[in-house]
Design a protein around this motif. Structure first.
Motif, PDB file in Angstrom:
ATOM      1  N   TYR A  44     -20.890-145.973  12.494  1.00 47.59           N
ATOM      2  CA  TYR A  44     -19.638-146.623  13.101  1.00 47.59           C
ATOM      3  C   TYR A  44     -20.550-147.507  13.528  1.00 47.59           C
ATOM      4  CZ  TYR A  44     -18.900-141.754  13.196  1.00 47.59           C
ATOM      5  OH  TYR A  44     -18.314-140.210  12.547  1.00 47.59           O
ATOM      6  N   THR A  45     -19.930-148.616  13.517  1.00 44.79           N
ATOM      7  CA  THR A  45     -19.915-149.882  14.468  1.00 44.79           C
ATOM      8  C   THR A  45     -20.726-149.877  16.101  1.00 44.79           C
ATOM      9  OG1 THR A  45     -17.488-150.576  14.913  1.00 44.79           O
ATOM     10  CG2 THR A  45     -18.823-150.697  13.518  1.00 44.79           C
ATOM     11  N   ASP A  46     -20.690-150.744  16.913  1.00 44.19           N
ATOM     12  CA  ASP A  46     -20.432-150.444  17.763  1.00 44.19           C
ATOM     13  C   ASP A  46     -19.277-150.993  19.357  1.00 44.19           C
ATOM     14  OD1 ASP A  46     -23.184-150.289  17.863  1.00 44.19           O
ATOM     15  OD2 ASP A  46     -24.084-152.927  18.342  1.00 44.19           O
ATOM     16  N   GLU A  47     -18.144-151.140  18.474  1.00 41.60           N
ATOM     17  CA  GLU A  47     -17.319-151.700  18.982  1.00 41.60           C
ATOM     18  C   GLU A  47     -16.933-150.630  19.641  1.00 41.60           C
ATOM     19  OE1 GLU A  47     -12.600-153.388  17.831  1.00 41.60           O
ATOM     20  OE2 GLU A  47     -13.712-152.902  16.024  1.00 41.60           O
ATOM     21  N   PRO A  48     -15.650-149.895  20.779  1.00 41.54           N
ATOM     22  CA  PRO A  48     -15.369-149.567  21.537  1.00 41.54           C
ATOM     23  C   PRO A  48     -14.226-148.725  21.083  1.00 41.54           C
ATOM     24  CG  PRO A  48     -15.360-150.828  23.134  1.00 41.54           C
ATOM     25  CD  PRO A  48     -16.094-152.087  21.230  1.00 41.54           C
ATOM     26  N   ILE A  49     -13.738-147.708  21.977  1.00 44.03           N
ATOM     27  CA  ILE A  49     -11.986-147.301  21.180  1.00 44.03           C
ATOM     28  C   ILE A  49     -11.173-147.416  22.420  1.00 44.03           C
ATOM     29  CG2 ILE A  49     -10.538-145.333  20.511  1.00 44.03           C
ATOM     30  CD1 ILE A  49     -13.442-144.222  19.048  1.00 44.03           C
ATOM     31  N   SER A  50     -10.275-147.928  23.094  1.00 44.13           N
ATOM     32  CA  SER A  50      -9.540-148.145  23.575  1.00 44.13           C
ATOM     33  C   SER A  50      -9.542-146.573  24.107  1.00 44.13           C
ATOM     34  CB  SER A  50      -8.004-148.945  23.262  1.00 44.13           C
ATOM     35  OG  SER A  50      -7.668-147.996  22.585  1.00 44.13           O
ATOM     36  N   THR A  79     -17.586-140.127  26.056  1.00 46.74           N
ATOM     37  CA  THR A  79     -18.020-141.657  26.067  1.00 46.74           C
ATOM     38  C   THR A  79     -19.398-142.255  27.060  1.00 46.74           C
ATOM     39  OG1 THR A  79     -16.780-142.351  27.688  1.00 46.74           O
ATOM     40  CG2 THR A  79     -15.475-142.424  25.627  1.00 46.74           C
ATOM     41  N   ALA A  99     -18.260-143.575  19.268  1.00 49.93           N
ATOM     42  CA  ALA A  99     -17.611-144.434  20.438  1.00 49.93           C
ATOM     43  C   ALA A  99     -17.331-143.617  21.345  1.00 49.93           C
ATOM     44  CB  ALA A  99     -16.609-145.373  20.230  1.00 49.93           C
ATOM     45  N   GLY A 176     -15.065-142.766  16.237  1.00 53.34           N
ATOM     46  CA  GLY A 176     -15.817-144.685  16.181  1.00 53.34           C
ATOM     47  C   GLY A 176     -14.798-145.247  15.018  1.00 53.34           C
ATOM     48  N   HIS A 177     -14.964-146.904  15.053  1.00 60.96           N
ATOM     49  CA  HIS A 177     -15.056-147.861  13.800  1.00 60.96           C
ATOM     50  C   HIS A 177     -16.039-147.726  12.192  1.00 60.96           C
ATOM     51  CE1 HIS A 177     -11.287-149.840  16.163  1.00 60.96           C
ATOM     52  NE2 HIS A 177     -12.384-149.699  17.287  1.00 60.96           N
TER      53      HIS A 177
END
Length: 200
Positions: A44-50, A79, A99, A176-177
């Protein structure tokens, strides 16, 4: 002999063509396309999930079928990075990298009684699949990591998220992304199917 071989080859080609056409038809249906193209994502990337997407995933889980509508489940969305690292333990980096991790638990206070109590496993498994499919539909990646019935894993996860004795963790879903794009596997095998009775 050559004629017979030609007939056999034509028959095989016909079956393959029909199968390919059927797969294309499936992929034109958004629900079937989502099911057939979902695959396990472990990077996964480091981008969070809303929070909105997390709630959407949980709503999808709770929309699953359940025996006598008991809904014997509880979901813990993790999280916190320190808690995710703790959950990862020695089972690889995917839980540490994701994430959010959703711990899917069976709540024994909500189950049927007697031998039917074990239906919580089926109910929570259906909820888990719904969450996996919802994640894919949202453009996220996810993977099901099994916990129950391995006693050591149940104890480890229960301690990590402070579960009471009446709750049993079925699995932990890492979400995650995606940072990878594995090709979905075609798992269709006609030999695994019988009609009306076994072997036919």
């Amino acid at each position: 002999m050559k004629k017979m071989m030609m007939i056999c080859l034509m028959a095989v080609a016909s079956v393959l063509t029909a199968s390919a056409q059927q797969m294309n038809d499936f992929k034109e249906n958004p629900v079937l396309k989502n099911i057939l193209t979902r695959t396990s994502i472990r990077k996964y990337t480091d981008e969070p999930i809303s929070k909105t997407d997390i709630e959407t995933l949980l709503r999808a889980g709770m929309a699953a079928p359940t025996a006598v509508n008991k809904q014997p489940w509880h979901f813990i969305a993790v999280t916190d990075k320190a808690k995710l690292k703790e959950l990862a333990g020695n089972r690889g980096r995917m839980l540490e990298q994701c994430a959010v991790a959703i711990v899917v638990c069976g709540d024994l206070n909500k189950t049927l009684q007697g031998k039917a109590q074990e239906y919580w496993i089926q109910d929570c498994s259906a909820a888990t699949q719904n969450i996996l499919l919802a994640a894919h539909a949202l453009g996220l990646g996810a993977v099901w990591t099994g916990v129950h019935p391995t006693a050591e894993r149940v104890a480890f996860v229960s301690k990590a998220v402070n579960l009471p004795e009446t709750m049993i963790p079925l699995c932990v879903i890492a979400i995650g992304h995606p940072a990878e794009s594995p090709t979905p596997k075609d798992k269709w095998k006609p030999e695994n199917v019988s009609y009306n009775e076994f072997g036919k």
